[in-house]
Design a protein around this motif. Sequence first.
Motif, mmCIF file in Angstrom:
data_model
loop_
_atom_site.group_PDB
_atom_site.id
_atom_site.type_symbol
_atom_site.label_atom_id
_atom_site.label_comp_id
_atom_site.label_asym_id
_atom_site.label_seq_id
_atom_site.Cartn_x
_atom_site.Cartn_y
_atom_site.Cartn_z
ATOM 1 N N GLU A 292 69.513 49.858 30.849
ATOM 2 C CA GLU A 292 69.108 49.201 29.608
ATOM 3 C C GLU A 292 69.704 49.884 28.388
ATOM 4 O OE1 GLU A 292 65.067 48.275 28.931
ATOM 5 O OE2 GLU A 292 64.773 47.277 30.868
ATOM 6 N N ARG A 293 69.697 51.209 28.370
ATOM 7 C CA ARG A 293 70.217 51.927 27.204
ATOM 8 C C ARG A 293 71.735 51.833 27.113
ATOM 9 N NH1 ARG A 293 65.990 50.957 26.056
ATOM 10 N NH2 ARG A 293 64.293 52.313 25.347
ATOM 11 N N THR B 279 72.230 48.550 25.380
ATOM 12 C CA THR B 279 71.983 48.584 23.934
ATOM 13 C C THR B 279 73.130 49.244 23.188
ATOM 14 O OG1 THR B 279 70.773 50.690 24.052
ATOM 15 C CG2 THR B 279 69.489 48.665 24.267
ATOM 16 N N ASN B 280 73.931 50.033 23.894
ATOM 17 C CA ASN B 280 75.125 50.636 23.297
ATOM 18 C C ASN B 280 76.379 49.791 23.525
ATOM 19 O OD1 ASN B 280 74.638 53.609 22.190
ATOM 20 N ND2 ASN B 280 73.299 53.339 23.969
ATOM 21 N N CYS C 298 68.713 58.477 27.838
ATOM 22 C CA CYS C 298 69.181 57.638 26.723
ATOM 23 C C CYS C 298 70.447 58.210 26.102
ATOM 24 C CB CYS C 298 68.086 57.512 25.669
ATOM 25 S SG CYS C 298 66.638 56.573 26.214
#
Length: 520
Positions: free
Chosen positions: A310-311, A314-315, A344
């Motif tokens: 997920e992280r 997001t990047n 993260c």
Amino acid sequence: MKNPDEFPSAEVVGFGQFTLMPAERLLKCEGSPIILGGRAMDILITLVGQAGTVVSKKELIARTWPDVTVDESGLRHHVFALRKALKDDRNGNRYITNVPGRGYSFVAPVVRGGKGESRHASTRADKTMLPHGLPPLLTRMVGRDEEVRDISARLTEHRFVTITGGAGMGKTTVAVSVAHELAATCEGVTWFIDFSEISDPDSVPGVLATALGITALTPDQLRSLGVFGGDKRVLLLLDNCEHLVGVVAKLAQQLFKGVPGIHILASSREALQADSEHVYRLQPLGGPPMVPSLSAVEAMAYPAVQLFIERAATNGIEVTLTDAEAPIVSEICGHLDGMPLAICVAAGRVGAHGLSGLAHLLSHPSCWLRWNGPRTVHSRHQTLDSLLDWSYDLLAENERLILRRLSVFATNFTLEGACAIAADTDITQEMIADVICSLVTKSLVSTAIDASTVTYRLLETTRAYARKKLMQTAESDTIVRRHADYLSRVLRGRCEDRVIVRGEPTRHATRPANLHAASR
């Protein structure tokens, strides 16, 4: 970030005994208007709108004098007048702090919301109209739903719970989620107090009293907080308490006994050790085994992998995990020991290094400890190095020394192994046992207990940090040789150091990771 016209027209902002109505440019103290100059009001509105963050002097000047050239002396003059009006730094009250070289920050807890009709009442009445004042929830919290439910149940039953855990484990995120859940299910009064910016223990009573809207923590005023809540829940969330555990423990116990029906939720890297406290140890996120046969479906069942994917997304890096990549991601999460913050930070590097390159870099901790995380978080959370600096600086010197020496163990070790490495003429085995107990309490060393023995382990991020500190000392070569000699004695079956704990050390001491560390 809020300009005066960005506050909702009916919003009331509360802090301590003060009520601020930005749209009307009105400040009250316990219902009475406070005379404040226009420039000082502009500064106050800007700082309160960004409470908890540092606002640069350049921004403050631009907001306060948009069309005029003013030097910093003018700003200092109006900040001084504002502090005087707020009676800042009197009786333990702290509202505005100067951050040298950076700017100013509004450090008192702020409660936002409310309707216009509340502004003619006292501060106490204003606060009943205000929402809980908690930090916002994350859009999605990965892998902590069960913990939130468990802590919520314990807090409801016992009324005083402290969430402990290592640096970067997400204690604040979980605590805020628990508070939101309780606030949503049972209407009541909630206060949120972040102690991360408070360094002076003597100021804590004043900070607490100011946040609660009372003048002092006297029995009568504490009872009034319970009356204020009526039959509703009174919830107090105390965040980042580890550097103030002594004074916070005493005050929390005082509040627990003095405020009828209060529920106290604290977060700290170590327990407060208050009489009525129940401790909840927050564990790392679960990760998959590091085996070559791991499939993508199996890996995605673990929250550590879910958070990593997920992280990365997001990047800007969409990772569609394949069976070939699953063992690599498992290795990455294994290096990071399920620490959410570390996961993260590492996920932000996938676009630059790819999965295989990232896994390779994580085998060299001296570089990834310095990787930058999100710019919007507190400065001590922006790198793992700075995060661990905070914990390390809070240790006594003998705790630092023994932690550094224990970093030569790459995996589990016994107490007798720790004594073989860390003991010398000044450090006795009894002292080592006491320090290890303290390091466990402070979430820097973890334990594993089975039927035959107790073993200890430093999480990889902590070990890498402590190892770096060891390498900066004059004794590094001596400790590394001592570790190698100890493992050699164990392998030869002639370990004679069983003084405090008798147990078979060979199974742990001769694990491949420890042997590899000793051979370097």
